[in-house]
Design a protein around this motif. Sequence first.
Motif, PDB file in Angstrom:
ATOM      1  N   PRO A  94     -11.610   1.159  -7.260  1.00 22.89           N
ATOM      2  CA  PRO A  94     -10.775   1.450  -6.084  1.00 22.89           C
ATOM      3  C   PRO A  94     -11.463   1.148  -4.753  1.00 22.89           C
ATOM      4  N   PHE A  95     -12.786   1.203  -4.741  1.00 20.16           N
ATOM      5  CA  PHE A  95     -13.549   0.885  -3.531  1.00 20.16           C
ATOM      6  C   PHE A  95     -13.919  -0.597  -3.480  1.00 20.16           C
ATOM      7  N   LYS A  97     -12.524  -3.303  -4.382  1.00 19.29           N
ATOM      8  CA  LYS A  97     -11.509  -4.275  -3.968  1.00 19.29           C
ATOM      9  C   LYS A  97     -11.423  -4.394  -2.447  1.00 19.29           C
ATOM     10  N   HIS A  98     -12.048  -3.469  -1.723  1.00 22.89           N
ATOM     11  CA  HIS A  98     -11.992  -3.493  -0.258  1.00 22.89           C
ATOM     12  C   HIS A  98     -13.325  -3.908   0.379  1.00 22.89           C
ATOM     13  N   ILE A 451     -14.467   1.002   4.467  1.00 27.21           N
ATOM     14  CA  ILE A 451     -14.076   0.801   3.059  1.00 27.21           C
ATOM     15  C   ILE A 451     -13.378   2.043   2.521  1.00 27.21           C
ATOM     16  N   SER A 452     -13.939   3.208   2.792  1.00 26.71           N
ATOM     17  CA  SER A 452     -13.383   4.448   2.243  1.00 26.71           C
ATOM     18  C   SER A 452     -11.992   4.730   2.804  1.00 26.71           C
ATOM     19  N   LYS A 454      -9.769   2.444   3.609  1.00 24.42           N
ATOM     20  CA  LYS A 454      -8.852   1.522   2.925  1.00 24.42           C
ATOM     21  C   LYS A 454      -8.621   1.918   1.473  1.00 24.42           C
ATOM     22  N   ALA A 455      -9.600   2.569   0.857  1.00 28.72           N
ATOM     23  CA  ALA A 455      -9.529   2.877  -0.576  1.00 28.72           C
ATOM     24  C   ALA A 455      -8.736   4.139  -0.888  1.00 28.72           C
ATOM     25  N   GLN A 456      -8.339   4.892   0.112  1.00 24.30           N
ATOM     26  CA  GLN A 456      -7.719   6.193  -0.150  1.00 24.30           C
ATOM     27  C   GLN A 456      -6.474   6.092  -1.024  1.00 24.30           C
ATOM     28  N   ASP A 458      -5.926   3.969  -3.331  1.00 26.38           N
ATOM     29  CA  ASP A 458      -6.206   3.335  -4.618  1.00 26.38           C
ATOM     30  C   ASP A 458      -6.903   4.251  -5.612  1.00 26.38           C
TER      31      ASP A 458
END
Length: 474
Positions: A94-95, A97-98, A451-452, A454-456, A458
Amino acid sequence: MKVNYIIKNAFVMTMEGKGVGMIENGAIAIKDNKIQAVGTSDDISRDYTADEVIDGKNKLVMPGLIDAHIHTGIGILRGVSQDINNWMQEGLWPFMKHVTVEDNVKGSMMNIVEGIKAGTTTFCDYDGNMNQIVENYVKVGARARVAELVNEIPEDIGDIPVGELYPFYSEIGNRKLNNNIRLMEEWHEAENGRITCMLGPHGPDMMSLELMLEMKSLAEKYDTKLHMHVAQGDREIDQMVKRYGKRSIAFLDEIGYLNERLLAVHLTEATKEETMQVARSGAKMINCSGSIGIIDGIVPPILEFLEAGGTAALGSDQAPGNNCNNMFNEMKFVSILNKVKSRNPSVFPAHLALRLATIESAKAIGLEHEVGSLKAGKKADLLIVDLQEPSMSPIITAPIRNIVPNLVYSAKGSEVEAVMVDGKFIMRDKEILTISEKEVVEVAQLAAYGISQKAQGDIFPNSPLLQRMESGEL
């Protein structure tokens, strides 16, 4: 004879011979980027003068540590995937990919600084975007043996259900292979030989047979090694059996990979017979106790590998799974975990762990002619360790010497006060001299925050990590 540096009145641990090669009241003379002489303080003081003489009283001079397997580019995701059964898909992907190329470079530098401060002088870095990451080693002054991570799998591989065959895309493999070739042609033996290159097939389950054979041919052309995950997990074995009807090691033997060029990383799922087969083939093993212990709860078969006559090395692997890229940590883990596994406190003594992070590691990665021990003619890659730190005190020299077990079982890495690579200090008095450590951390923090954010969306809804956050456990 005039040299640049003399370090004298120290304990000098050469790692020459079968043990650790300790010289009490020892000294070392360094000229340009090489070790000129090693001996007693009296002998070195008699035969040499220096631009700078360093008093090593109550200090240990030892070879720089070698991290034989590290993915510095994903250091930006330290600690996002612990204490779960599916660390890669539920925790890491999940992380991942960003993460951009720029993020990789920023996380890499943070990892490199961490390693240097704990005594790592040579990094076998194995990651994507290595043509950009390698610039970090130029800036910081560490030694690097680098490889591009080559596979044929898509970036969204984490979205594929566990158990399904990975799709292979030749255009992805060609692009990554070309990156590895460019790395070889532009960077091998760069920076006065401080940077060298290998080929980096990701794993036998992550690329086609055709690409594996092409990389084998290129390794012969460039006369280099193949740095590759082998039998690293049950998912790999499942993929191999479904695709080829064979387990990884039998498949690699069939296609001619089991030889002295192969650096086989992990061997987590290798049987005893397979482990012995790899050892006897001349391939080397890289053991990452901290990473595999945290990710899989398994002790890799390094003891069996060594007992079969193999050459092995230690690596710290990656910060999202291991958290810690510190070779003192790896030495301690490999010794203690194998004692527990064997239910025998006498196995895997401290001096063996030290050798696996220095001279044996140098042999495994093909740099024993340059680094791994303190010997006249070798590159001047060394550490000065403060033996008056509480973790290394008291110093006992008779009737037994306690420095070696204390290095492995007590030291944390913070006892390293100076680091020299290629005859130049890149850290003194625990301060990195070549870059701003504070700036490196600040830049990485900003990237990680982006990054974190954007990953929320996912994160897996039923993720144990998310549940622990909500319950206040994290």
